[in-house]
Design a protein around this motif. Structure first.
Motif, PDB file in Angstrom:
ATOM      1  N   GLU A 200     -17.897  35.389  40.528  1.00 59.90           N
ATOM      2  CA  GLU A 200     -18.263  34.545  39.599  1.00 59.90           C
ATOM      3  C   GLU A 200     -17.160  34.332  38.585  1.00 59.90           C
ATOM      4  O   GLU A 200     -17.072  34.812  37.461  1.00 59.90           O
ATOM      5  N   TYR A 201     -16.119  33.528  38.920  1.00 60.61           N
ATOM      6  CA  TYR A 201     -14.916  33.397  38.412  1.00 60.61           C
ATOM      7  C   TYR A 201     -15.182  32.662  37.028  1.00 60.61           C
ATOM      8  O   TYR A 201     -16.195  31.847  36.944  1.00 60.61           O
ATOM      9  N   ARG A 202     -14.365  32.641  36.155  1.00 60.20           N
ATOM     10  CA  ARG A 202     -14.654  31.876  34.774  1.00 60.20           C
ATOM     11  C   ARG A 202     -14.401  30.558  34.963  1.00 60.20           C
ATOM     12  O   ARG A 202     -13.476  30.007  35.942  1.00 60.20           O
ATOM     13  N   GLN A 203     -15.131  29.448  34.229  1.00 62.36           N
ATOM     14  CA  GLN A 203     -15.068  28.144  34.374  1.00 62.36           C
ATOM     15  C   GLN A 203     -14.811  27.471  33.023  1.00 62.36           C
ATOM     16  O   GLN A 203     -14.920  27.962  32.166  1.00 62.36           O
ATOM     17  N   LEU A 204     -14.787  25.998  33.336  1.00 66.23           N
ATOM     18  CA  LEU A 204     -14.597  25.200  32.071  1.00 66.23           C
ATOM     19  C   LEU A 204     -16.039  25.410  31.282  1.00 66.23           C
ATOM     20  O   LEU A 204     -16.877  25.739  31.643  1.00 66.23           O
ATOM     21  N   PRO A 205     -15.904  25.708  29.871  1.00 61.30           N
ATOM     22  CA  PRO A 205     -14.586  25.274  29.095  1.00 61.30           C
ATOM     23  C   PRO A 205     -13.594  26.706  28.722  1.00 61.30           C
ATOM     24  O   PRO A 205     -12.714  26.424  27.778  1.00 61.30           O
ATOM     25  N   ASP A 206     -14.312  27.713  29.429  1.00 60.54           N
ATOM     26  CA  ASP A 206     -13.615  28.844  28.965  1.00 60.54           C
ATOM     27  C   ASP A 206     -12.179  29.114  29.549  1.00 60.54           C
ATOM     28  O   ASP A 206     -11.562  30.036  28.841  1.00 60.54           O
ATOM     29  N   THR A 207     -12.110  28.459  30.682  1.00 60.03           N
ATOM     30  CA  THR A 207     -10.605  28.304  31.198  1.00 60.03           C
ATOM     31  C   THR A 207     -10.441  27.195  32.218  1.00 60.03           C
ATOM     32  O   THR A 207     -11.445  26.351  32.199  1.00 60.03           O
ATOM     33  N   ASP A 208      -9.298  26.812  32.380  1.00 62.38           N
ATOM     34  CA  ASP A 208      -8.925  25.690  33.073  1.00 62.38           C
ATOM     35  C   ASP A 208      -9.320  25.880  34.539  1.00 62.38           C
ATOM     36  O   ASP A 208      -9.485  27.036  35.144  1.00 62.38           O
ATOM     37  N   ILE A 209      -9.081  24.947  35.355  1.00 62.04           N
ATOM     38  CA  ILE A 209      -9.292  25.109  36.724  1.00 62.04           C
ATOM     39  C   ILE A 209      -7.982  26.082  37.556  1.00 62.04           C
ATOM     40  O   ILE A 209      -8.482  27.058  38.328  1.00 62.04           O
ATOM     41  N   SER A 210      -7.110  26.057  36.868  1.00 63.54           N
ATOM     42  CA  SER A 210      -6.016  27.137  37.520  1.00 63.54           C
ATOM     43  C   SER A 210      -6.383  28.372  37.025  1.00 63.54           C
ATOM     44  O   SER A 210      -6.108  29.414  37.484  1.00 63.54           O
TER      45      SER A 210
ATOM     46  N   MET B  92     -15.346  36.811  51.262  1.00 62.06           N
ATOM     47  CA  MET B  92     -15.268  36.420  49.682  1.00 62.06           C
ATOM     48  C   MET B  92     -15.754  35.285  49.699  1.00 62.06           C
ATOM     49  O   MET B  92     -15.187  34.012  50.110  1.00 62.06           O
ATOM     50  N   TYR B  93     -16.909  35.123  48.926  1.00 64.45           N
ATOM     51  CA  TYR B  93     -17.517  33.618  48.683  1.00 64.45           C
ATOM     52  C   TYR B  93     -17.265  33.125  46.925  1.00 64.45           C
ATOM     53  O   TYR B  93     -17.455  34.030  46.315  1.00 64.45           O
ATOM     54  N   MET B  94     -16.923  32.080  47.049  1.00 60.54           N
ATOM     55  CA  MET B  94     -16.473  31.400  45.491  1.00 60.54           C
ATOM     56  C   MET B  94     -17.676  29.975  45.595  1.00 60.54           C
ATOM     57  O   MET B  94     -17.480  29.407  46.259  1.00 60.54           O
ATOM     58  N   HIS B  95     -18.437  30.303  44.644  1.00 62.30           N
ATOM     59  CA  HIS B  95     -19.673  29.319  44.667  1.00 62.30           C
ATOM     60  C   HIS B  95     -18.952  27.952  43.890  1.00 62.30           C
ATOM     61  O   HIS B  95     -17.922  27.831  43.406  1.00 62.30           O
ATOM     62  N   GLY B  96     -19.980  26.877  44.207  1.00 58.83           N
ATOM     63  CA  GLY B  96     -19.461  25.577  43.838  1.00 58.83           C
ATOM     64  C   GLY B  96     -20.217  25.369  42.351  1.00 58.83           C
ATOM     65  O   GLY B  96     -20.775  26.378  41.765  1.00 58.83           O
ATOM     66  N   GLY B  97     -20.042  24.186  41.866  1.00 55.90           N
ATOM     67  CA  GLY B  97     -20.548  23.750  40.698  1.00 55.90           C
ATOM     68  C   GLY B  97     -19.703  22.800  39.448  1.00 55.90           C
ATOM     69  O   GLY B  97     -19.849  23.223  38.507  1.00 55.90           O
ATOM     70  N   GLY B  98     -18.946  22.116  40.172  1.00 56.99           N
ATOM     71  CA  GLY B  98     -18.106  21.228  39.611  1.00 56.99           C
ATOM     72  C   GLY B  98     -17.162  22.007  38.710  1.00 56.99           C
ATOM     73  O   GLY B  98     -16.660  21.320  37.838  1.00 56.99           O
ATOM     74  N   PHE B  99     -16.580  23.133  38.877  1.00 51.93           N
ATOM     75  CA  PHE B  99     -15.899  23.868  37.848  1.00 51.93           C
ATOM     76  C   PHE B  99     -16.362  24.188  36.482  1.00 51.93           C
ATOM     77  O   PHE B  99     -15.597  24.829  35.771  1.00 51.93           O
ATOM     78  N   PHE B 100     -17.402  23.765  36.229  1.00 51.71           N
ATOM     79  CA  PHE B 100     -18.202  24.298  35.059  1.00 51.71           C
ATOM     80  C   PHE B 100     -19.804  24.846  35.170  1.00 51.71           C
ATOM     81  O   PHE B 100     -20.113  25.446  34.120  1.00 51.71           O
ATOM     82  N   LEU B 101     -20.112  24.868  36.298  1.00 51.02           N
ATOM     83  CA  LEU B 101     -21.655  25.102  36.485  1.00 51.02           C
ATOM     84  C   LEU B 101     -21.765  26.478  37.517  1.00 51.02           C
ATOM     85  O   LEU B 101     -20.722  26.661  38.415  1.00 51.02           O
ATOM     86  N   CYS B 102     -22.977  27.007  37.454  1.00 53.20           N
ATOM     87  CA  CYS B 102     -23.498  27.924  38.468  1.00 53.20           C
ATOM     88  C   CYS B 102     -22.682  29.133  38.519  1.00 53.20           C
ATOM     89  O   CYS B 102     -21.639  29.429  37.754  1.00 53.20           O
ATOM     90  N   GLY B 103     -23.123  30.035  39.320  1.00 59.29           N
ATOM     91  CA  GLY B 103     -22.665  31.419  39.371  1.00 59.29           C
ATOM     92  C   GLY B 103     -23.317  32.442  40.545  1.00 59.29           C
ATOM     93  O   GLY B 103     -23.768  31.772  41.261  1.00 59.29           O
ATOM     94  N   LEU B 104     -23.296  33.713  40.161  1.00 62.85           N
ATOM     95  CA  LEU B 104     -24.116  34.491  41.021  1.00 62.85           C
ATOM     96  C   LEU B 104     -25.610  34.299  41.321  1.00 62.85           C
ATOM     97  O   LEU B 104     -25.848  34.109  42.592  1.00 62.85           O
ATOM     98  N   ASP B 105     -26.343  33.811  40.216  1.00 66.37           N
ATOM     99  CA  ASP B 105     -28.044  33.484  40.429  1.00 66.37           C
ATOM    100  C   ASP B 105     -27.996  32.397  41.390  1.00 66.37           C
ATOM    101  O   ASP B 105     -28.939  32.264  42.136  1.00 66.37           O
ATOM    102  N   THR B 106     -27.316  31.257  41.029  1.00 62.78           N
ATOM    103  CA  THR B 106     -27.456  29.902  41.717  1.00 62.78           C
ATOM    104  C   THR B 106     -27.257  30.228  43.252  1.00 62.78           C
ATOM    105  O   THR B 106     -27.812  29.453  44.021  1.00 62.78           O
ATOM    106  N   HIS B 107     -26.336  30.937  43.622  1.00 61.14           N
ATOM    107  CA  HIS B 107     -25.646  30.980  44.848  1.00 61.14           C
ATOM    108  C   HIS B 107     -26.216  32.192  45.802  1.00 61.14           C
ATOM    109  O   HIS B 107     -25.629  32.160  46.939  1.00 61.14           O
TER     110      HIS B 107
END
Length: 331
Positions: A132-142, A98-113
């Motif tokens: 491709e979990y939700r990120q800032l600003p749609d949700t917080d890190i939690s 199960m892979y979780m992409h990086g991107g500073g908690f607001f960048l990137c997703g399936l396409d980039t990784h």
């Protein structure tokens, strides 16, 4: 790129080989362009979707990775992509990453990784579920962690034993890797078979990183950008809960971990601290420190010689953890 590794030690293993021309070129390009741009940028909730949109659009221009098959899955509010080696017949229940992409908690997703996810699928011979979990600003890190936990529950609900699941992620995705495992443990769920952090962000408090020599050496990440993200995504009334940082949690009960980090990146501090605390908690941990590389080098440029070598180590770790899970279930 061979290294001698001891999975029962938190002592770092330094890649001794010479640095490739590809790595030197990537480092120079990052130092000349990306870091200065990050230092000049004012990161705000309004700017995040714009920057993210540009990055994702550029990612779509790259050729699709070869040798894999893809299937998309939609969950509540986010999507995932199952990437399998072409022609592979093994079910996810036999072993999955199960892979979780990086991107500073607001960048990137399936396409980039997708390239690094495909590389892991080809090397392990296993399906990789990219989240491709939700990120800032749609949700917080939690909230991002909540999505990753939902993805994990989805795997468990589809008959994949926890003992045959390995979490992996780069940068912010490395945070998700450990935070999701901790959230699962605390919720009474079985923990996965192993954890892979690729240049992971594991300590949201940037105070100690400012005192680290790599504060000035990192060719990619300006610490000011990370501090801005933490303020927007984790602080409440200007205060940061220490428990939001995986390094500050009780780590007993976590599975074995592999940490790979670049020698001069500012997040090296996070991996060193986590490796020490895992070892102190009785959790087997391996820390690899790679010379001449930029942050998340294996995700940025998976075909680079050093990236291929690092991902080979990842694949070996994944296979070992999945096989240990099979043995444990049949014992």
């Amino acid at each position: 790129m061979a290294t001698t590794r001891n999975v029962h030690s938190a002592d770092p293993v330094i890649n001794p080989d010479s640095v490739s021309v590809y790595a030197r070129t990537l480092e120079a390009a990052c130092r000349a362009t990306i870091r200065p741009a990050g230092e000049m940028m004012t990161l705000s909730a309004g700017a995040m979707p714009v920057v993210s949109g540009v990055i994702n659009t550029l990612a779509k221009l790259r050729p699709a990775p070869r040798g894999v098959e893809r299937e998309q899955v939609r969950l509540n509010g986010f999507r995932m992509e199952i990437v399998r080696p072409a022609g592979a017949r093994s079910a996810m229940s036999e072993g999955v990453v199960m892979y979780m992409h990086g991107g500073g908690f607001f960048l990137c997703g399936l396409d980039t990784h997708r390239p690094v996810v495909a590389a892991i699928a080809r090397r392990t011979g296993m399906p990789v579920v990219s989240v491709e979990y939700r990120q800032l600003p749609d949700t917080d890190i939690s909230g991002s962690v909540t999505d990753c936990l939902t993805a994990y529950k989805w795997l468990l609900g589809h008959g994949v034993p926890a003992s045959r699941i390995v979490f992996a992620g780069d940068s912010a995705g490395g945070y998700m890797t450990f935070a999701t495992a901790l959230r699962a443990r605390d919720a009474g769920l079985p923990v996965p078979a192993g954890l892979v952090g690729l240049c992971p962000a594991l300590n949201l408090d940037c105070t100690e990183k400012r005192a680290h020599p790599n504060y000035h050496r990192d060719s990619l990440i300006p610490l000011s950008a990370l501090e801005s993200v933490v303020k927007l995504g984790a602080e409440v009334d200007g205060r940061l809960d220490p428990q939001l940082s995986p390094v500050n949690n009780v780590l007993v009960g976590l599975p074995p971990a592999l940490l790979i980090v670049a020698e001069d990146e500012v997040l090296r501090h996070d991996s060193e601290l986590m490796a020490q605390r895992l070892a102190a908690s009785g959790v087997p941990a391996t820390l690899e420190i790679w010379r001449g590389q930029v942050h998340a080098f294996m995700a940025i440029f998976p075909s680079m010689p050093e990236s291929r070598a690092a991902l080979a180590h990842v694949a070996q770790f994944v296979r070992e953890r999945i096989e240990a899970g099979r043995v444990a279930r049949t014992a």
